[in-house]
Design a protein around this motif. Sequence first.
Motif, short mmCIF file in Angstrom:
data_model
loop_
_atom_site.label_atom_id
_atom_site.label_comp_id
_atom_site.label_asym_id
_atom_site.label_seq_id
_atom_site.Cartn_x
_atom_site.Cartn_y
_atom_site.Cartn_z
N ALA A 95 16.41 -37.59 -18.07
CA ALA A 95 17.35 -36.71 -18.76
C ALA A 95 16.64 -35.91 -19.85
O ALA A 95 15.63 -36.34 -20.42
CB ALA A 95 18.50 -37.52 -19.39
N ASN A 96 17.20 -34.74 -20.12
CA ASN A 96 16.79 -33.90 -21.24
C ASN A 96 17.46 -34.39 -22.52
O ASN A 96 18.61 -34.83 -22.49
CB ASN A 96 17.23 -32.45 -21.01
CG ASN A 96 16.70 -31.86 -19.72
OD1 ASN A 96 15.66 -31.23 -19.70
ND2 ASN A 96 17.45 -32.04 -18.63
N ALA A 136 28.35 -26.86 -23.23
CA ALA A 136 28.04 -27.56 -21.99
C ALA A 136 29.18 -27.44 -20.98
O ALA A 136 28.95 -27.26 -19.78
CB ALA A 136 27.74 -29.03 -22.29
N CYS A 180 23.96 -27.44 -18.13
CA CYS A 180 24.09 -28.44 -19.20
C CYS A 180 24.99 -29.60 -18.82
O CYS A 180 25.99 -29.88 -19.50
CB CYS A 180 24.62 -27.78 -20.47
SG CYS A 180 23.74 -26.31 -21.00
N PRO A 181 24.69 -30.30 -17.72
CA PRO A 181 25.54 -31.44 -17.34
C PRO A 181 25.30 -32.63 -18.28
O PRO A 181 24.22 -33.21 -18.29
CB PRO A 181 25.09 -31.76 -15.91
CG PRO A 181 23.67 -31.28 -15.86
CD PRO A 181 23.58 -30.10 -16.78
N VAL A 182 26.29 -32.96 -19.06
CA VAL A 182 26.14 -34.04 -20.05
C VAL A 182 26.27 -35.39 -19.36
O VAL A 182 27.30 -35.70 -18.76
CB VAL A 182 27.20 -33.89 -21.17
CG1 VAL A 182 27.10 -35.06 -22.15
CG2 VAL A 182 27.03 -32.57 -21.90
N PHE A 189 22.39 -35.77 -27.41
CA PHE A 189 22.97 -35.48 -26.10
C PHE A 189 21.88 -35.69 -25.05
O PHE A 189 20.75 -35.25 -25.21
CB PHE A 189 23.44 -34.03 -26.01
CG PHE A 189 24.69 -33.72 -26.78
CD1 PHE A 189 25.90 -33.51 -26.13
CD2 PHE A 189 24.66 -33.63 -28.16
CE1 PHE A 189 27.04 -33.21 -26.84
CE2 PHE A 189 25.80 -33.33 -28.89
CZ PHE A 189 27.00 -33.13 -28.23
N ILE A 201 21.11 -34.70 -21.22
CA ILE A 201 21.53 -33.69 -20.25
C ILE A 201 20.80 -33.96 -18.93
O ILE A 201 19.61 -34.26 -18.90
CB ILE A 201 21.17 -32.28 -20.76
CG1 ILE A 201 21.75 -32.03 -22.16
CG2 ILE A 201 21.60 -31.20 -19.77
CD1 ILE A 201 23.24 -31.95 -22.22
N CYS A 223 18.83 -33.86 -15.37
CA CYS A 223 17.51 -33.29 -15.05
C CYS A 223 17.32 -33.22 -13.54
O CYS A 223 17.66 -34.16 -12.82
CB CYS A 223 16.42 -34.15 -15.69
SG CYS A 223 14.74 -33.67 -15.23
N HIS A 275 22.31 -30.75 -12.05
CA HIS A 275 22.08 -29.33 -11.77
C HIS A 275 22.47 -28.89 -10.38
O HIS A 275 22.71 -27.70 -10.15
CB HIS A 275 20.64 -28.91 -12.08
CG HIS A 275 20.21 -29.21 -13.48
ND1 HIS A 275 20.91 -28.76 -14.58
CD2 HIS A 275 19.17 -29.92 -13.95
CE1 HIS A 275 20.31 -29.18 -15.68
NE2 HIS A 275 19.26 -29.90 -15.33
N GLY A 278 17.83 -28.16 -17.77
CA GLY A 278 18.37 -28.76 -18.99
C GLY A 278 17.64 -28.38 -20.26
O GLY A 278 17.98 -28.88 -21.34
N PRO A 331 19.90 -25.81 -23.35
CA PRO A 331 20.40 -26.01 -24.73
C PRO A 331 19.35 -25.72 -25.80
O PRO A 331 19.68 -25.25 -26.88
CB PRO A 331 20.83 -27.48 -24.74
CG PRO A 331 21.13 -27.81 -23.32
CD PRO A 331 20.14 -27.01 -22.53
#
Length: 254
Positions: free
Chosen positions: A28-29, A45, A52-54, A105, A107, A109, A178, A218, A221
């Motif tokens: 994850a980012n 997001a 930007c999928p949280v 957060f 995000i 990847c 993504h 990601g 952001p």
Amino acid sequence: MSPAQARERFRSGERVPTAGWCRGWTQANLIAVPKRLRYELLLFAHRNPQACPVLDVGEPGSWSTRLFPGDLRTDLPAYRLYRDGAAVADLGEVTGEWRADLVPFLIGCSFTFERALLAAGVPVRHLEAGVNVPMYVTSIPCEATGSLSGPLVVSMRPVPEHLVTTAVEVSGRYPMVHGAPVHVGDPGAIGVRDLARPDYGDAVEVRPGEVPLFWACGVTPQAAVLASGVDYAIGHLPGHMAILDARDDDYRVA
């Protein structure tokens, strides 16, 4: 290698891009912003879900989350510090920079679906070359919120023409990391002028008969932090990800 083992190695000073690490475990980012911006970043997001999928959000001041039980200040291989809309330092750990008002957060990847691409016979060039994935700032604007705006960032993987449909279908089964590419083909159509000069990561060879595929990234952001002049934020150094206690297949849909 387990996520806990990888985090221990990063905590001990190993500084490498994480593509190919901990196969089967989700990466994850990271972006941590002041508490006053947490709902605005959530809205950003929500309006830009493919980029930007949280996956997870921490409490203000916390340095761990449900999916990342390690220490977000030390257990990534590298970090980028932002002040007043500028990247001011790349750091190996951020214990001294982590403020009590920061909200982390995590995000999604695109590294998460690379194992599935390989299983389907789609080559992943940066893994073959042992380098970071190339990432580019595009001319496509994200949908803005009150004070957050910026361009879409994409990652690129060259794919043999006869496997493009396969790559689109396979990655499309991972919408929380993504999903399918946002663009296939001509880089200039999205404002990418030179594939040999990525904005982040390393260039990779695009061979005859291959098509560049571009996935939302990601790092978007962080591009918004830059474009919006955010006074303080901490992100991962692009390509140097947080490795979660979650499986890639947790984010696969039928």
